[in-house]
Design an enzyme around this catalytic site. Structure first.
Site, PDB file in Angstrom:
ATOM      1  N   ARG A   1       0.834  -1.214   0.000  1.00 10.48           N
ATOM      2  CA  ARG A   1       0.000   0.000   0.000  1.00 10.48           C
ATOM      3  C   ARG A   1       0.865   1.260   0.000  1.00 10.48           C
ATOM      4  O   ARG A   1       0.513   2.272  -0.605  1.00 10.48           O
ATOM      5  CB  ARG A   1      -0.939  -0.037   1.219  1.00 10.48           C
ATOM      6  CG  ARG A   1      -2.004   1.028   1.192  1.00 10.48           C
ATOM      7  CD  ARG A   1      -3.060   0.803   2.256  1.00 10.48           C
ATOM      8  NE  ARG A   1      -2.519   0.920   3.607  1.00 10.48           N
ATOM      9  CZ  ARG A   1      -3.207   0.637   4.712  1.00 10.48           C
ATOM     10  NH1 ARG A   1      -4.455   0.195   4.618  1.00 10.48           N
ATOM     11  NH2 ARG A   1      -2.662   0.768   5.905  1.00 10.48           N
TER      12      ARG A   1
ATOM     13  N   LYS B   1      -2.953   6.482   1.747  1.00  8.13           N
ATOM     14  CA  LYS B   1      -2.754   7.144   3.036  1.00  8.13           C
ATOM     15  C   LYS B   1      -1.938   8.426   2.858  1.00  8.13           C
ATOM     16  O   LYS B   1      -0.815   8.556   3.370  1.00  8.13           O
ATOM     17  CB  LYS B   1      -2.095   6.190   4.035  1.00  8.13           C
ATOM     18  CG  LYS B   1      -3.129   5.297   4.724  1.00  8.13           C
ATOM     19  CD  LYS B   1      -2.521   4.351   5.716  1.00  8.13           C
ATOM     20  CE  LYS B   1      -2.327   4.970   7.073  1.00  8.13           C
ATOM     21  NZ  LYS B   1      -3.556   5.058   7.882  1.00  8.13           N
TER      22      LYS B   1
ATOM     23  N   GLU C   1     -16.385   5.938   5.667  1.00  5.87           N
ATOM     24  CA  GLU C   1     -15.478   5.506   6.737  1.00  5.87           C
ATOM     25  C   GLU C   1     -15.852   6.151   8.060  1.00  5.87           C
ATOM     26  O   GLU C   1     -16.580   7.138   8.112  1.00  5.87           O
ATOM     27  CB  GLU C   1     -14.039   5.905   6.394  1.00  5.87           C
ATOM     28  CG  GLU C   1     -13.567   5.280   5.091  1.00  5.87           C
ATOM     29  CD  GLU C   1     -12.071   5.155   5.020  1.00  5.87           C
ATOM     30  OE1 GLU C   1     -11.456   4.660   5.975  1.00  5.87           O
ATOM     31  OE2 GLU C   1     -11.516   5.563   3.984  1.00  5.87           O
TER      32      GLU C   1
HETATM   33  N1  PLP Z   1      -9.323   4.230   6.947  1.00  5.91           N
HETATM   34  C1  PLP Z   1      -8.441   5.221   7.133  1.00  5.91           C
HETATM   35  C2  PLP Z   1      -8.770   6.569   6.603  1.00  5.91           C
HETATM   36  C3  PLP Z   1      -7.239   4.979   7.809  1.00  5.91           C
HETATM   37  O1  PLP Z   1      -6.360   5.964   8.013  1.00  5.91           O
HETATM   38  C4  PLP Z   1      -6.982   3.680   8.300  1.00  5.91           C
HETATM   39  C5  PLP Z   1      -5.761   3.399   9.021  1.00  5.91           C
HETATM   40  O2  PLP Z   1      -4.808   2.944   8.505  1.00  5.91           O
HETATM   41  C6  PLP Z   1      -7.919   2.667   8.052  1.00  5.91           C
HETATM   42  C7  PLP Z   1      -9.084   2.985   7.387  1.00  5.91           C
HETATM   43  C8  PLP Z   1      -7.681   1.256   8.485  1.00  5.91           C
HETATM   44  O3  PLP Z   1      -6.690   0.658   7.697  1.00  5.91           O
HETATM   45  P1  PLP Z   1      -5.771  -0.503   8.273  1.00  5.91           P
HETATM   46  O4  PLP Z   1      -6.670  -1.566   8.718  1.00  5.91           O
HETATM   47  O5  PLP Z   1      -4.908  -0.911   7.149  1.00  5.91           O
HETATM   48  O6  PLP Z   1      -5.007   0.084   9.404  1.00  5.91           O
HETATM   49  C1  COI Z   2      -4.122   3.351  11.718  1.00  5.75           C
HETATM   50  O1  COI Z   2      -5.123   2.692  11.991  1.00  5.75           O
HETATM   51  O2  COI Z   2      -3.002   2.880  11.708  1.00  5.75           O
HETATM   52  C2  COI Z   2      -4.212   4.758  11.395  1.00  5.75           C
HETATM   53  O3  COI Z   2      -3.445   5.217  10.624  1.00  5.75           O
HETATM   54  C3  COI Z   2      -5.225   5.534  12.071  1.00  5.75           C
HETATM   55  C4  COI Z   2      -4.819   6.929  12.508  1.00  5.75           C
HETATM   56  C5  COI Z   2      -3.936   6.967  13.694  1.00  5.75           C
HETATM   57  C6  COI Z   2      -4.389   7.820  11.406  1.00  5.75           C
END
Ligand code: PLP
Ligand code: COI
Length: 337
Positions: free
Chosen positions: A80, A182, A218
């Site tokens: 990612r 991200k 989200e």
């Molecule tokens: N949505 C957003 C906007 C995020 O910043 C995150 C965090 O990473 C997630 C969802 C969840 O993603 P992940 O499960 O890869 O941490």
């Molecule tokens: C995560 O779940 O790792 C995130 O990035 C969430 C937040 C702290 C930006």
């Protein structure tokens, strides 16, 4: 180590070392180095400071039941991160370099990994356009860094169901934008709406799609799920939603447990009518949702208790992450110290 693990929250703590790697535009990434954690020097004209040319990742190292330090699906974060770099006009960090950097920082800061079940070492890889540039264009130099912080629950109370509000006023991302990666710039616009919601007593806000204002996208920085008649629903990836690694894992676990999982547009009215709701992310893990307010409507789930499906998914995910359950999909990487 003399540290009060039980008072950990999701907040910054300086640790021992960090990783830094700098590349000039057009050149190949070299090796990078581990250096003491501390402030860095950067030009006020850096692309990241002026135009937001930057991305980050969020991962966790945890102490498994067997005492080893483990990472969860770190290859997915590496992939990612590379996607995000391309979207923002930056040289992607090769996935093996990313993984080596992450593992070296975790190993070097292993004393900061909390005891099993009492928190995690949050890993924050970042990639910035660090070179000075005045025109709106990719920077002439890029910096890849990784630092780590011990953290506790993202939402106060951990598994206490949270109170959320749907925003009709603000959106997180629009089609064609950067919502699917991200990008650092995705986060600051959410701070003010989120802060206002917190003042009103909500834990976070739920964003709807920016076109029809009807479909859930989200929950702040976590993906949304709801459960209706044992079927699990989560918004499909349309480019405006972050493809969460926890999201993908929850879908797999739910299917393994025999649930039907539907990845499709989730109408906010349907979600309000669901039996259970929760959000999922690295920081949030699986956080149960107790209520959602949307205008004059309010939905309460499970009388404020954690719903049975949410509980089962949470327990299964955590059991895999802490090596209490069979790692049938090969998601766990054990670090050799
Ligand atoms: N949505 C957003 C906007 C995020 O910043 C995150 C965090 O990473 C997630 C969802 C969840 O993603 P992940 O499960 O890869 O941490
Ligand atoms: C995560 O779940 O790792 C995130 O990035 C969430 C937040 C702290 C930006």
């Amino acid at each position: 180590m003399d540290f009060d693990w039980d008072s950990l929250t999701f907040s910054f703590t300086a640790t021992d070392t960090m990783y830094r790697n700098v590349v000039r535009a057009g050149e190949e990434w070299g090796e990078g180095e581990l250096i003491p954690f501390g402030n860095i020097e950067i030009s006020p004209a850096a692309g990241v400071l002026n135009y937001g040319q930057g991305i980050f990742e969020g991962m966790k190292a945890q102490r498994a039941d067997d005492g080893n330090i483990v990472l969860f699906r770190s290859d997915k974060n590496a992939a990612r991160f590379a996607q995000g770099a391309k979207r923002l006009g930056m040289p992607p960090v090769p996935e093996s370099l990313f993984l080596d950097a992450v593992e070296s920082v975790v190993k070097s800061n292993h004393r900061w990994v909390p005891p099993t079940g009492r928190g995690a070492l949050y890993i924050r890889p970042v990639l910035w356009g660090s070179g000075a540039i005045l025109g709106v264009a990719p920077a002439p130099e890029f910096t890849f860094m990784v630092y780590v912080c011990p953290v506790g629950p993202y939402f106060k109370g951990g598994m206490t169901p949270i109170k959320l509000k749907v925003s009709d006023e603000y959106h997180r991302a629009a089609p064609g934008g950067s919502g699917g990666v991200k990008a650092i710039g995705n986060y600051a616009p959410g701070m003010m709406p989120s802060k206002m919601a917190k003042v009103e007593g909500y834990a976070e806000i739920i964003y709807l799609d920016a076109v029809e204002h009807q479909y859930i996208e989200e929950v702040g920085a976590a993906n949304f799920f709801c459960v209706k008649d044992n079927v699990i629903y989560t918004p499909d990836l349309t480019g405006t939603i972050l493809p969460g690694i926890t999201r993908a894992s929850v879908m797999q676990i739910a299917r393994d447990l025999g649930h039907e999982v539907r990845e499709e547009r989730v109408d906010v009215d349907m979600a309000l009518d669901a039996d259970e709701a929760f959000c999922a992310g690295t920081a949030a893990v699986i956080s149960p949702i107790g209520s959602i307010e949307h205008g004059s409507k309010i939905a309460h789930y499970c009388n404020g208790e954690v719903g049975p499906v949410t509980r089962k998914l949470y327990d299964t995910l955590v059991d895999i992450q802490l090596k209490r359950a069979d790692d049938r999909h090969g998601w766990i990487r054990t670090l050799e110290l």
